[in-house]
Scaffold this active site. Sequence first.
Site, short mmCIF file in Angstrom:
data_model
loop_
_atom_site.label_atom_id
_atom_site.label_comp_id
_atom_site.label_asym_id
_atom_site.label_seq_id
_atom_site.Cartn_x
_atom_site.Cartn_y
_atom_site.Cartn_z
N HIS A 120 -77.25 17.39 -8.00
CA HIS A 120 -78.58 17.52 -8.42
C HIS A 120 -79.48 17.10 -7.19
O HIS A 120 -79.39 16.85 -6.27
CB HIS A 120 -78.58 16.32 -9.45
N ASP A 122 -82.93 14.96 -6.79
CA ASP A 122 -83.40 13.63 -7.52
C ASP A 122 -84.77 14.03 -8.17
O ASP A 122 -85.71 14.64 -7.63
CB ASP A 122 -83.84 12.68 -6.40
N HIS A 280 -77.48 16.70 -3.94
CA HIS A 280 -76.41 16.08 -3.46
C HIS A 280 -75.37 15.54 -4.60
O HIS A 280 -75.94 15.70 -5.95
CB HIS A 280 -76.98 14.57 -2.91
N ARG A 295 -81.90 2.42 -2.51
CA ARG A 295 -82.31 3.55 -2.23
C ARG A 295 -83.86 3.50 -2.21
O ARG A 295 -84.36 3.11 -3.30
CB ARG A 295 -81.86 4.74 -3.07
#
Length: 304
Positions: A120, A122, A280, A295
């Site tokens: 996907h 983000d 990713h 993150r």
Amino acid sequence: MEKTAAPLEGAPASVRAHSRGSIKVEPLTCTIGAELSGVNLGDAVLDDELFAEIKALLLQYKVLFLREQDITRAEHVAFAERFGPLEDHPVAGSDPDHPGLVRIYKDLDSAPEHYENALHTDATWRENPPMGAVLRCVESPPVGGDTIWVNMAEAHRRLPEHIKTQIQGLRARHSIEATFGAAMPQEKRHALGARFPDAEHPVVRTHPETGEQILFVNAFTTHFVNYHTPGNVRFGPDYAPGASLLLNYLISQAAVPEYQVRWRWTPNSVAIWDNRSTQHYAVQDYWPAVRKMERAGITGDRPF
């Protein structure tokens, strides 16, 4: 638009000078990813020249990796904010003391879940998906828990020409309700969908800084919105299977190994990626071992 050179196939390690010394750049594959050494991200918070060098390398390699980055959460956030404002996540939330820093903790108190197990980009369910992210490993499994990134500019470049022609003007919907919301009770899922209505994006977006053409469909993409035209559909029965098969074919391009790089995490290792040109996949093969990541997601612009 600013243009940057693509990584050379088989490029050897290089050394790039900056105000605090030099950065060693080690390409990890022929198409995506480089490991940097000789640099501390805490220094880049206040050093304009160093940050500019890191940003240029990011545009070139699309994802950068660093080890032994013993930085604080405040430094982590401050470095990411050099790219732009940070954003919260409506499902994952963020650290109360550091807005924009999302804790992705998979430990023995967490029930196993599989939302990570899809290639996907983000938050493409946002009208303005993130520009990128800075992800730091707090605790890693003894083995497993790698992350894979994919160069979606290369995926577009190597599509058959007739497919490029067919998809050039297509647009598609991206949904949080059909993904993060799928396991929620109906009322809560509908509320999430009302808060974040499905976003519509071009199937091929243009990178705003490099000018590259990016194949921009992923696990959040549900359907095309302008496929049903005389050029694509002879009769009604052509519509659903034709659109579905084409979308699935495009999404499957992220699984091509030649477009990928795989990173093995260690504590205090960091990945910085350009969310506009990559996908990713967090490999969830380590349960019941513990994996803790933090993150900082960076606000982006509207794809065009």
